[in-house]
Design a protein around this motif. Structure first.
Motif, PDB file in Angstrom:
ATOM      1  N   THR A 109       0.808  -1.212   0.000  1.00 52.79           N
ATOM      2  CA  THR A 109       0.000   0.000   0.000  1.00 52.79           C
ATOM      3  C   THR A 109       0.841   1.262   0.000  1.00 52.79           C
ATOM      4  OG1 THR A 109      -1.834  -1.110   1.103  1.00 52.79           O
ATOM      5  CG2 THR A 109      -1.746   1.278   1.284  1.00 52.79           C
ATOM      6  N   MET A 110       1.891   1.282   0.802  1.00 51.11           N
ATOM      7  CA  MET A 110       2.666   2.500   0.955  1.00 51.11           C
ATOM      8  C   MET A 110       3.385   2.905  -0.328  1.00 51.11           C
ATOM      9  SD  MET A 110       1.792   3.295   3.905  1.00 51.11           S
ATOM     10  CE  MET A 110       2.840   4.730   4.132  1.00 51.11           C
ATOM     11  N   ASN A 111       3.621   1.952  -1.236  1.00 54.12           N
ATOM     12  CA  ASN A 111       4.318   2.264  -2.480  1.00 54.12           C
ATOM     13  C   ASN A 111       3.419   2.206  -3.704  1.00 54.12           C
ATOM     14  OD1 ASN A 111       6.888   2.612  -1.263  1.00 54.12           O
ATOM     15  ND2 ASN A 111       7.146   0.394  -1.149  1.00 54.12           N
ATOM     16  N   SER A 112       2.131   1.991  -3.530  1.00 56.75           N
ATOM     17  CA  SER A 112       1.233   1.894  -4.676  1.00 56.75           C
ATOM     18  C   SER A 112       1.115   3.249  -5.371  1.00 56.75           C
ATOM     19  CB  SER A 112      -0.154   1.422  -4.234  1.00 56.75           C
ATOM     20  OG  SER A 112      -0.820   2.446  -3.508  1.00 56.75           O
ATOM     21  N   ILE A 113       0.773   3.236  -6.654  1.00 53.58           N
ATOM     22  CA  ILE A 113       0.591   4.481  -7.390  1.00 53.58           C
ATOM     23  C   ILE A 113      -0.567   5.283  -6.816  1.00 53.58           C
ATOM     24  CG2 ILE A 113      -0.872   3.377  -9.126  1.00 53.58           C
ATOM     25  CD1 ILE A 113       1.625   6.282  -9.687  1.00 53.58           C
ATOM     26  N   VAL A 114      -1.571   4.597  -6.273  1.00 54.16           N
ATOM     27  CA  VAL A 114      -2.700   5.305  -5.660  1.00 54.16           C
ATOM     28  C   VAL A 114      -2.228   6.070  -4.428  1.00 54.16           C
ATOM     29  CG1 VAL A 114      -4.999   5.047  -4.685  1.00 54.16           C
ATOM     30  CG2 VAL A 114      -4.253   3.510  -6.496  1.00 54.16           C
TER      31      VAL A 114
END
Length: 263
Positions: A7-12
């Motif tokens: 999650t912390m590195n997702s594009i979102v």
């Protein structure tokens, strides 16, 4: 968090963090709304351009399962919304439009917007509202600025600024408090979905409520009639009549399946 999620590195997550940085200092209605640093806006646009449907675990619905994706009894609404996150500075989510669906002509008072198509084709038609100062300095040959004799107090002088079609390969459509702020969104040739950022979010108590409009073309002035057809010529001057939310339009919630956002 699901197994394997990053999650912390997702594009979102990256888009959400950049949106926070971009709109944190933009101000509110009456406080210099719309003043954002260009370099921050450019960074957000670049990140939005990279987003694909798969990043949010979305796919265009097949005919066979189009009805099953909506958790409704009976006929699902033509438009649904997946909420991702919201802060005082911005809101982010996904709008999904069925084949032939539209989000009627509406405004975002004192607000910025960025729309990135995830699948399908989306047509966005934008208007700019003209104030009295812009009318007084209008070029020669502009049609009369006198309002029609009906619904005088609810009409706004406006100009058709742009009409564009966007796909997943397009960059984002950018709206500002003063440019392209009034717009209509149509699904073209099938269902479509787009990632949507509004800054700041709607808040009626702070003067940011959504208003809907009907187009009154210049040639209809003398006849005294209003119509909903959008003129085709860019630069066309029209009157926009404020109306209640159209009865044919409704928007319902839908679960968001993608990675979460931490701010």
């Amino acid at each position: 968090m699901r197994p394997g999620d990053d999650t912390m590195n997702s594009i979102v997550q990256q888009v959400a963090r950049q949106a926070l940085a971009t709109f944190r200092g933009c101000g509110r209605v009456g406080e210099g709304a719309g003043i954002c640093l260009p370099e921050q806006q450019s960074k957000l646009r670049a990140l939005m351009t990279q987003v694909r449907a798969a990043d949010l675990r979305l796919a265009a619905p097949r005919t066979a399962d189009a009805q099953q994706r909506h958790p409704y009894h009976g006929t699902p609404p033509p438009v649904t919304y997946m909420h991702i996150c919201e802060t005082d500075e911005f809101s982010m989510g996904v709008f999904l439009l069925k084949r032939g669906a539209s989000i009627p002509l509406h405004d975002h008072p004192g607000m910025h917007g960025m729309l990135k198509v995830l699948y399908g084709k989306t047509r966005i038609t934008c208007f700019d509202r003209l104030d009295r100062s812009s009318l007084s300095g209008a070029p020669a040959g502009e049609p009369s600025s006198s309002p029609p004799p009906y619904q005088n107090g609810s009409l706004r002088r406006s100009v058709l600024r742009s009409t564009g079609e966007y796909t997943e390969h397009s960059g984002p459509c950018v709206l500002t408090p003063y440019r392209d702020n009034l717009h209509r969104i149509d699904a073209v040739d099938g269902p479509t979905a787009f990632l949507d950022i509004l800054a700041p979010p709607y808040e009626p108590d702070d003067g940011r409520d959504c208003h809907y409009y009907k187009v009154v073309p210049e040639e209809a002035r003398e006849a005294g009639g209003a119509q909903t057809e959008i003129p085709t010529g860019h630069g066309s001057y029209v009157w926009l009549m404020e109306i209640p939310q159209p009865s044919v339009f409704s928007c319902g919630p839908e679960p968001y399946p993608g990675p979460g956002v931490c701010l």
